[in-house]
Design an enzyme around this catalytic site. Structure first.
Site, short mmCIF file in Angstrom:
data_model
loop_
_atom_site.label_atom_id
_atom_site.label_comp_id
_atom_site.label_asym_id
_atom_site.label_seq_id
_atom_site.Cartn_x
_atom_site.Cartn_y
_atom_site.Cartn_z
N LEU A 1 95.59 93.24 79.94
CA LEU A 1 96.96 93.07 80.42
C LEU A 1 97.35 91.59 80.32
O LEU A 1 97.27 90.84 81.28
CB LEU A 1 97.11 93.55 81.87
CG LEU A 1 97.41 95.04 82.06
CD1 LEU A 1 96.22 95.88 81.65
CD2 LEU A 1 97.78 95.33 83.51
N GLU B 1 100.28 89.93 78.10
CA GLU B 1 101.33 89.98 77.08
C GLU B 1 101.46 88.69 76.30
O GLU B 1 101.68 88.68 75.08
CB GLU B 1 102.67 90.36 77.73
CG GLU B 1 102.79 91.81 78.16
CD GLU B 1 102.10 92.14 79.47
OE1 GLU B 1 102.10 93.32 79.87
OE2 GLU B 1 101.55 91.21 80.11
N GLN C 1 104.23 97.77 77.01
CA GLN C 1 104.16 99.09 77.63
C GLN C 1 105.53 99.49 78.15
O GLN C 1 105.95 100.64 78.02
CB GLN C 1 103.13 99.06 78.75
CG GLN C 1 102.67 100.44 79.17
CD GLN C 1 101.44 100.37 80.05
OE1 GLN C 1 101.55 100.05 81.23
NE2 GLN C 1 100.28 100.66 79.48
N PHE C 2 106.22 98.54 78.75
CA PHE C 2 107.63 98.66 79.11
C PHE C 2 108.29 97.34 78.75
O PHE C 2 107.68 96.27 78.89
CB PHE C 2 107.82 98.96 80.60
CG PHE C 2 107.35 100.32 81.01
CD1 PHE C 2 108.23 101.39 81.06
CD2 PHE C 2 106.02 100.54 81.35
CE1 PHE C 2 107.79 102.66 81.43
CE2 PHE C 2 105.57 101.79 81.72
CZ PHE C 2 106.45 102.86 81.76
N ALA C 3 109.54 97.39 78.30
CA ALA C 3 110.23 96.16 77.91
C ALA C 3 110.26 95.16 79.04
O ALA C 3 110.26 93.94 78.81
CB ALA C 3 111.66 96.48 77.45
N ASP C 4 110.28 95.63 80.27
CA ASP C 4 110.31 94.75 81.44
C ASP C 4 109.14 93.75 81.43
O ASP C 4 109.28 92.61 81.88
CB ASP C 4 110.22 95.57 82.73
CG ASP C 4 111.19 96.74 82.74
OD1 ASP C 4 112.09 96.76 83.58
OD2 ASP C 4 111.04 97.65 81.90
N PHE C 5 107.99 94.18 80.92
CA PHE C 5 106.79 93.36 81.00
C PHE C 5 106.79 92.20 80.01
O PHE C 5 105.93 91.33 80.06
CB PHE C 5 105.54 94.22 80.78
CG PHE C 5 105.37 95.33 81.78
CD1 PHE C 5 106.08 95.33 82.97
CD2 PHE C 5 104.52 96.39 81.52
CE1 PHE C 5 105.93 96.36 83.90
CE2 PHE C 5 104.36 97.42 82.44
CZ PHE C 5 105.07 97.40 83.64
N HIS D 1 110.82 99.02 85.56
CA HIS D 1 110.52 99.87 84.40
C HIS D 1 111.81 100.40 83.77
O HIS D 1 111.78 101.38 83.03
CB HIS D 1 109.65 101.06 84.82
CG HIS D 1 108.28 100.69 85.28
ND1 HIS D 1 108.02 100.14 86.52
CD2 HIS D 1 107.07 100.75 84.66
CE1 HIS D 1 106.73 99.92 86.66
NE2 HIS D 1 106.12 100.28 85.55
#
Length: 668
Positions: free
Chosen positions: A406, A408, A430-434, A475
């Site tokens: 984990l 990014e 995994q999600f654009a938020d991350f 998310h």
């Protein structure tokens, strides 16, 4: 930093090094010191604007650059002048870089050592320091994938080790057993902040075991110790790939940069480290053992002085840059002319969901580009949280379909490192938020690197985005506008299965950095019959999803489907223009639809304030004013985080407000 434990006398051990090798190291060590001396004079004369001194730390760079093969990558930082001189970069080109001249590596676009040179196997830094480590990981990964028995070496200061990028870079290298040497120049200060205020441990060698890697501590002012240690490590790592953390104890004898000064350093510490000067001590040693005599020393210094003066004469004689607007704009992206690939008209087609189209496009790109590497959390055996890479690991292998920790930032940086070695990389958020965790790598490394020194960033970042699933504020965000402002990126956002496949293939084909937004709400809710064969969609070209006469609706992604539903409910004759590519966006298509209807509204799922619609509506007002019959309008989601409860989320999204505003626009 305790001088009682770190400033023991330098003890040189020539081992089995020849006299020629010892003299080579001496000449290599003296060159950056003489350049420093000259630069400090020029700085006082106002002939250069800034200088980051490595005075007192030269032995680390010189030992390292001579220990590695010429074709092994090194990633230096502020105080590593010796890396550049050690790779025999022409001094006139180096000085032109310092002067901001056109013949410099960045052609006046960046300063000092913020550049790279593939020819010299050097990748330059950015001011954020820590991201360098992940790029080294990517280069190390490329070495492993291509089965090259090589090592890469990356520098960090002790101050930069506090950044999260330091942790991520070491962790990824350890997990993937990458052939990377991490050299920490432990000089006691981060600008003026002493080590004890930067971290609670004493030695960086304590950190290596925590990452599952070896640690080595060396006296950084002893060029023979540095050279021997790095050479031994490199030889071993080439045969047994793995990362190693090297702590080089040293001291910076001048300010972080010259304007900073050194008043914050205790006088006794400066005096003790001055006695350990890496150049003077090595010179004395060579004289003591009879390798260096007065004549040879004079010859070397005269040769170096002439080379420096000749290089400076050429750099100073070069005229200041004459700005060329088109040149500046053209260099934002790596050269690439897309040739759209169409599927055979009579070829097989099949019904595909949005998610299947993305998966098929990715699979076909993997087949088309053997140098394409996929990286992301859980994309291996698990197939990704949305199952887009399901079965990919079994088909393409774990080397090309890589589960990641984990981290990014490190993975995006590793993608850039792969690109430097000629690979393509797809990084899945995994999600654009991350992506916020990797924001710096995208906007300051991927986006700027070609403009700065001509290196392309062949990286596609996939961004599962959007609300409507009651997933809450972390998310569900639409964050495309975060990147829309950044020159050097390309952004695509498909609204249908055909474009989902075609735009993804096109993005992977292009050697420039892409953000590929894919709305989670479309994954399994829409289908279309699309070609089974590989094809691409034109980048930068909008599409008229629906044609009408009364009003123009400009939108993208989920907004296309909302617009279609609303105009059908209202019975409105409307142009619905799907942008598809957000950066660069299709100005001609926007202008054409505005001229046609005279009324325009922009619809976005993103929050209203500061969204992409604001820019495009402003452009319409400026460039299409004479064609307008009503004010330019826009609608978007509320200026709040995305709420969790379905009723609150429905209120947050713009559909009902858009319907009301569209009706008012039609009546205007």
């Amino acid at each position: 930093m305790s001088t009682s434990t770190l400033t023991h006398p330098l003890i040189f051990d020539r081992k089995d090094f020849s006299d020629d090798m010892l003299l080579k190291l001496y000449e290599s060590l003296v060159l950056p010191r003489r350049i420093e001396e000259k630069m400090l004079i020029l700085l006082r004369q106002g002939k250069i604007s800034k200088w980051f001194s490595g005075w007192g730390q030269e032995a680390i760079s010189i030992g390292a650059v001579n220990a590695l093969a010429q074709d092994e990558f090194i990633l230096p930082m502020h105080r590593n002048l010796g890396i550049f001189t050690g790779r025999n970069i022409p001094l006139e080109k180096l000085f032109a870089q310092f002067q901001g001249k056109a013949s410099g590596f960045t052609r006046g676009r960046d300063r000092s050592f913020h550049f790279g040179s593939i020819e010299h196997h050097i990748v330059g830094m950015i001011s954020h320091l820590g991201p360098q480590l992940a790029i080294a990981d990517g280069i190390g990964l490329a070495y492993k994938l291509s089965e090259e028995k090589k090592v890469t070496l990356v520098f960090s200061g002790d101050g930069a080790s506090s950044e999260g990028d330091f942790h991520e870079g070491l962790n990824v290298a350890a997990v993937w057993k990458l052939p990377v040497i991490f050299v920490v120049e432990h000089n006691g200060y981060g600008l003026s902040t002493p080590s004890e205020e930067q971290f609670a441990f004493k030695n960086f060698t304590d950190k290596g075991p925590g990452y599952g890697m070896e640690s080595v501590r060396i006296q950084g002012n002893n060029v023979l110790e540095v050279y021997a240690a790095i050479k031994t490590l490199a030889e071993d790592i080439r045969q047994n790939p793995r990362p190693v953390l090297v702590e080089a104890i040293t001291f910076r004898m001048r300010g972080h940069e010259e304007a900073s000064g050194t008043k914050y350093v205790p006088k006794h510490m400066m005096e003790e480290w001055a006695r350990l000067d890496p150049v003077d001590n090595y010179e004395n040693y060579l004289e003591e053992i009879g390798v260096l005599d007065a004549k040879t020393k004079e010859q070397i210094n005269k040769k170096i002085k002439k080379a420096i003066n000749d290089g400076l004469d050429l750099a100073f004689a070069e005229p200041a840059i004459s700005p060329d607007l088109q040149v500046e704009l053209n260099d934002i992206y790596a050269p690439f002319s897309q040739e759209v690939i169409s599927a055979p008209e009579d070829g097989p087609k099949s019904e595909k969901r949005f998610v299947d189209a993305i998966s098929q496009g990715l699979e076909q790109s993997m087949e088309r580009y053997p140098n394409l590497v996929l990286m992301g959390q859980d994309i291996g055996d698990y197939g990704g949280v949305f199952k887009i890479t399901d079965g990919f690991k079994a088909k393409f292998g774990g080397e090309r379909v890589r589960n990641t920790p984990l981290c990014e930032s490190a993975i995006i940086g590793a993608g850039l490192g792969l690109s430097i070695k000629g690979y393509k990389a797809m990084v899945e958020m995994q999600f654009a938020d991350f992506v916020s965790v990797g924001f710096n790598q995208i906007v300051n490394n991927l986006a700027k690197i070609h403009y700065r020194w001509g290196q392309n960033a062949d990286v596609v970042v996939r961004m599962p985005t959007g609300a409507g699933m009651a997933a809450g504020p972390f998310h569900s965000q639409s964050n495309e506008a975060w990147f829309f402002h950044t020159p050097g990126l390309k952004i695509v956002y498909p609204s249908n299965p055909y474009d989902a496949k075609g735009l993804l293939n096109a993005a992977i084909e292009d050697p420039n950095p892409y953000l590929y937004f894919e709305h989670k709400g479309l994954y399994r809710s829409i289908t279309a019959e699309i070609p089974d064969a590989y094809y691409t969609t034109e980048i930068g070209k909008a599409a008229l999803t629906k044609e009408g006469e009364t009003v123009s609706i400009i939108t993208y992604g989920m907004g296309v489907h909302w617009a279609i539903k609303v105009v059908e409910e209202l019975g409105v004759s409307a142009d619905i223009l799907d942008l598809r590519t957000l950066l660069p966006w299709d100005q001609e298509a926007v202008k054409a639809t505005v001229k046609k209807t005279g009324k325009v509204i922009f619809l976005q799922e993103d929050c209203l304030t500061g969204g992409i619609g604001a820019e495009i509506c402003a452009w319409i007002s400026e460039h299409c004013f004479t064609h307008l019959d009503a004010p330019v309008m826009r609608e978007g989601s509320l200026d709040t985080p995305v709420p969790f409860a379905p009723s609150l989320e429905k209120q947050f999204l713009p559909v009902e407000r858009f319907k009301e505003k569209l009706e008012s626009l039609i009546k205007f």
